[in-house]
Write an enzyme that holds these catalytic residues in place. Structure first.
Site, PDB file in Angstrom:
ATOM      1  N   PHE A 253      98.267  -2.676  23.613  1.00 22.83           N
ATOM      2  CA  PHE A 253      98.044  -1.858  22.288  1.00 22.83           C
ATOM      3  C   PHE A 253      98.653  -0.898  22.010  1.00 22.83           C
ATOM      4  CE2 PHE A 253      94.682  -4.483  19.982  1.00 22.83           C
ATOM      5  CZ  PHE A 253      94.398  -5.584  20.855  1.00 22.83           C
ATOM      6  N   LEU A 254     100.049  -0.630  22.597  1.00 27.16           N
ATOM      7  CA  LEU A 254     100.998   0.286  22.277  1.00 27.16           C
ATOM      8  C   LEU A 254     102.226  -0.200  21.631  1.00 27.16           C
ATOM      9  CD1 LEU A 254     100.712   2.737  25.527  1.00 27.16           C
ATOM     10  CD2 LEU A 254      99.766   3.039  23.185  1.00 27.16           C
ATOM     11  N   CYS A 264      88.697  -6.771  11.290  1.00 26.16           N
ATOM     12  CA  CYS A 264      87.697  -5.991  12.153  1.00 26.16           C
ATOM     13  C   CYS A 264      88.138  -4.563  12.236  1.00 26.16           C
ATOM     14  CB  CYS A 264      87.809  -6.739  13.584  1.00 26.16           C
ATOM     15  SG  CYS A 264      87.296  -8.473  13.692  1.00 26.16           S
ATOM     16  N   LYS A 267      87.922  -2.434   8.863  1.00 28.88           N
ATOM     17  CA  LYS A 267      86.494  -2.534   8.578  1.00 28.88           C
ATOM     18  C   LYS A 267      85.764  -1.666   9.340  1.00 28.88           C
ATOM     19  CE  LYS A 267      84.242  -6.407   8.328  1.00 28.88           C
ATOM     20  NZ  LYS A 267      82.847  -6.495   9.010  1.00 28.88           N
ATOM     21  N   LYS A 324      98.182 -11.233  12.219  1.00 30.49           N
ATOM     22  CA  LYS A 324      99.088 -11.260  13.718  1.00 30.49           C
ATOM     23  C   LYS A 324      99.327 -12.700  14.087  1.00 30.49           C
ATOM     24  CE  LYS A 324      94.559 -11.910  16.523  1.00 30.49           C
ATOM     25  NZ  LYS A 324      94.089 -11.527  17.510  1.00 30.49           N
TER      26      LYS A 324
HETATM   27  C1  UGA Z   1      90.039  -7.348  17.383  1.00 34.71           C
HETATM   28  C2  UGA Z   1      89.536  -6.819  19.062  1.00 34.71           C
HETATM   29  O1  UGA Z   1      90.697  -6.888  19.841  1.00 34.71           O
HETATM   30  C3  UGA Z   1      88.494  -7.882  19.583  1.00 34.71           C
HETATM   31  O2  UGA Z   1      88.009  -7.363  20.766  1.00 34.71           O
HETATM   32  C4  UGA Z   1      87.190  -7.768  18.691  1.00 34.71           C
HETATM   33  O3  UGA Z   1      86.277  -8.769  19.301  1.00 34.71           O
HETATM   34  C5  UGA Z   1      87.657  -8.179  17.237  1.00 34.71           C
HETATM   35  O4  UGA Z   1      88.476  -7.169  16.695  1.00 34.71           O
HETATM   36  C6  UGA Z   1      86.400  -8.195  16.470  1.00 34.71           C
HETATM   37  O5  UGA Z   1      85.794  -7.150  16.227  1.00 34.71           O
HETATM   38  O6  UGA Z   1      85.726  -9.154  16.049  1.00 34.71           O
HETATM   39  P1  UGA Z   1      91.339  -9.271  16.166  1.00 34.71           P
HETATM   40  O7  UGA Z   1      90.974  -8.320  15.000  1.00 34.71           O
HETATM   41  O8  UGA Z   1      91.162 -10.449  16.458  1.00 34.71           O
HETATM   42  O9  UGA Z   1      90.475  -8.522  17.514  1.00 34.71           O
HETATM   43  O10 UGA Z   1      92.923  -8.669  16.564  1.00 34.71           O
HETATM   44  P2  UGA Z   1      93.691  -7.827  17.826  1.00 34.71           P
HETATM   45  O11 UGA Z   1      94.468  -9.036  18.562  1.00 34.71           O
HETATM   46  O12 UGA Z   1      92.840  -6.995  18.272  1.00 34.71           O
HETATM   47  O13 UGA Z   1      94.822  -7.488  16.829  1.00 34.71           O
HETATM   48  C7  UGA Z   1      94.475  -6.595  15.678  1.00 34.71           C
HETATM   49  C8  UGA Z   1      95.933  -6.053  14.914  1.00 34.71           C
HETATM   50  O14 UGA Z   1      96.332  -4.911  15.688  1.00 34.71           O
HETATM   51  C9  UGA Z   1      96.771  -7.122  14.740  1.00 34.71           C
HETATM   52  O15 UGA Z   1      97.156  -6.938  13.261  1.00 34.71           O
HETATM   53  C10 UGA Z   1      97.933  -6.754  15.480  1.00 34.71           C
HETATM   54  O16 UGA Z   1      99.279  -7.220  15.121  1.00 34.71           O
HETATM   55  C11 UGA Z   1      97.864  -5.253  15.658  1.00 34.71           C
HETATM   56  N1  UGA Z   1      98.403  -4.767  16.893  1.00 34.71           N
HETATM   57  C12 UGA Z   1      97.972  -4.862  18.288  1.00 34.71           C
HETATM   58  C13 UGA Z   1      99.515  -3.798  16.905  1.00 34.71           C
HETATM   59  O17 UGA Z   1      99.896  -3.592  15.903  1.00 34.71           O
HETATM   60  N2  UGA Z   1      99.871  -3.379  17.880  1.00 34.71           N
HETATM   61  C14 UGA Z   1      99.517  -3.788  19.396  1.00 34.71           C
HETATM   62  O18 UGA Z   1      99.957  -3.069  20.319  1.00 34.71           O
HETATM   63  C15 UGA Z   1      98.481  -4.509  19.441  1.00 34.71           C
END
Ligand code: UGA
Length: 439
Positions: A253-254, A264, A267, A324
């Site tokens: 997540f960096l 998620c 919101k 994503k």
């Molecule tokens: C997120 C959490 O990761 C889950 O643990 C949680 O259960 C879920 O929300 C929820 O509350 O239901 P999700 O929204 O499916 O899951 O997606 P993520 O994989 O966390 O990615 C979130 C966003 O961050 C995406 O748009 C992704 O592209 C972005 N991201 C992620 C970045 O821009 N940089 C990163 O290094 C990682």
């Protein structure tokens, strides 16, 4: 055990099929009869790897089925999972009307001893309210219906894998009976080594907000760092690697880029901010996380505008439209925020996504959706890599450049090796790192 699941959206349906494959007898219910009909016919209403296959298999085994009638769904249930939506109100807080309604209806029909477990993300304090809802809906003093908090941590695009093998299972309860029932439900997981964390209800509810807010904070930290790197000529990816080698920080997540989206993080940040304010604590850090996230789209838009000068009459191609990879979900998707900015500035915008073309078009009707990346880039003055799908990262850059009017590549997710982009004839704009120079 007999399990009922109220709400068959992302969390609910994944819960239904994974509980069924672990040996429970599951009944899912929803307010949308069409959806139930399609589910019983074996049709998964959204894309998630291995969901369709698992749904088909568990339906044929008879371990999961879907009914409209709440009494039938919860009549024999040991646990009722509440998985309905908690959309954002205009004021930012979560709208819990569907949660209240579902708990009220379930409580009227559930047998004594049932645990109603919240899986929807809800603010701390919700369970206290739900206990009052249960008392009002089922005033019978001989009936005990417990409330538990069991937040879901699954990620879209990896939801089945996450539900099958979560990092941890979190259960908040305040009676031994409820705790034991939840232990029994999760026995197939804990027997396979998955840690079960048991807390009070308020702690479990708050932990979910804390996890999502902290992950969003890490992304925004990386994006703010990217803005500084662009000014200083430094490389945000190399810095993230160095930071990640410190095990106290961690590399996940960096990744700087176009920022976070989905149903998620945006919101939950707002809801958490509202909750903190209601509890009398100002938490401006959460608002800053969202502001830096919005800035990531703005920075990409400015790169396109800088490269093309006037946007009127120019064509910009967006590769990736989902928030994503691995999903067709476009809720709060940064690529669509970028598309709107470009359309407003007068550009023609085409888009390609392996899964999310249809949903994206419904959100931004001005988009011209292409069948593949090369068609998307045909005649374009600039392409922007927006979502880190493998298919997009593996694109043939030479072929892509040849299809375009002007080969300009804005790499909003740092998917490409800059030297290969230059070799393919592109003017290349990475994110938070210097573009390589031709020797
Ligand atoms: C997120 C959490 O990761 C889950 O643990 C949680 O259960 C879920 O929300 C929820 O509350 O239901 P999700 O929204 O499916 O899951 O997606 P993520 O994989 O966390 O990615 C979130 C966003 O961050 C995406 O748009 C992704 O592209 C972005 N991201 C992620 C970045 O821009 N940089 C990163 O290094 C990682």
């Amino acid at each position: 055990m007999n399990i009922a699941v109220v709400g068959t959206g992302h969390v609910g349906l994944i819960t239904c099929v994974t509980m069924a494959e672990k040996g429970h007898r599951v009944i899912g219910t929803d307010v949308d009869p069409d959806k139930l009909q399609r589910l019983n016919a074996g049709e998964a209403p959204f894309y998630e790897p291995d969901l369709q296959e698992t749904l088909t298999r568990e339906l044929s085994k008879g371990s999961v089925r879907f009914v409209a009638d709440m009494a039938e769904a919860v009549g024999d249930a040991a646990v009722v999972f509440i998985c309905v939506g908690t959309p954002q109100r205009a004021t930012g807080e979560a709208n819990l009307a569907a949660v209240e309604e579902s708990v009220s209806r379930a409580a009227r029909h559930a047998p004594s001893g049932t645990v109603i477990a919240e899986k929807s993300t809800v603010p701390a304090g919700t369970a206290r309210r739900l206990r009052e809802v249960v008392k009002r809906s089922r005033p019978d003093p001989d009936v005990t219906i417990e409330i538990a908090s069991n937040p879901e941590f699954l990620r879209e695009g990896r939801a089945m894998a996450d539900a099958r093998k979560p990092d941890r299972i979190l259960v908040g309860t305040d009676t031994e009976a409820a705790r034991q029932t939840m232990r029994d439900v999760y026995e197939p997981w804990t027997a396979a080594g998955c840690p079960l964390v048991e807390t009070g209800i308020d702690t479990a509810e708050l932990a979910k907000h804390a996890c999502n807010a902290f992950l969003a904070l890490k992304i925004s930290f990386a994006n703010a760092l990217a803005r500084i790197c662009e000014r200083a000529g430094a490389d945000v990816t190399a810095i993230a690697d160095v930071m990640g080698m410190d095990e106290r920080i961690g590399r996940a997540f960096l990744n700087a880029g176009l920022g976070f989206g989905g149903s998620c993080f945006p919101k939950d940040l707002k809801a958490f901010d509202r909750l903190a304010a209601e509890l009398g604590y100002e938490f401006p850090l959460l608002r800053e996380v969202q502001r830096i996230n919005d800035e990531a789209v703005d920075a990409t838009f400015r790169k396109v505008a800088e490269a093309l000068w006037n946007l009127e009459g120019k064509k910009v191609a967006l590769l990736g439209l989902a928030f994503k990879p691995g999903t067709d979900d476009v809720r709060f998707a940064p690529p669509l925020a970028l598309a709107r900015r470009l359309v407003d500035a007068g550009a023609a915008v085409s888009g390609y996504d392996p899964e999310a073309g249809g949903p994206a078009l419904r959100e931004v009707p001005e988009l011209e959706i292409a069948a593949d990346p090369y068609e998307c880039a045909a005649g374009a003055d600039c392409v922007v890599a927006c979502t880190e799908w493998d298919e997009i990262a593996r694109i043939d850059l030479v072929r892509l450049g040849k299809a375009m009017a002007v080969p300009i590549l804005v790499d909003a997710r740092n998917l490409f090796d800059g030297t290969s982009a230059l070799d393919a004839g592109f003017t290349y704009y990475p994110t938070g790192r210097p573009a390589p120079v031709i020797a």
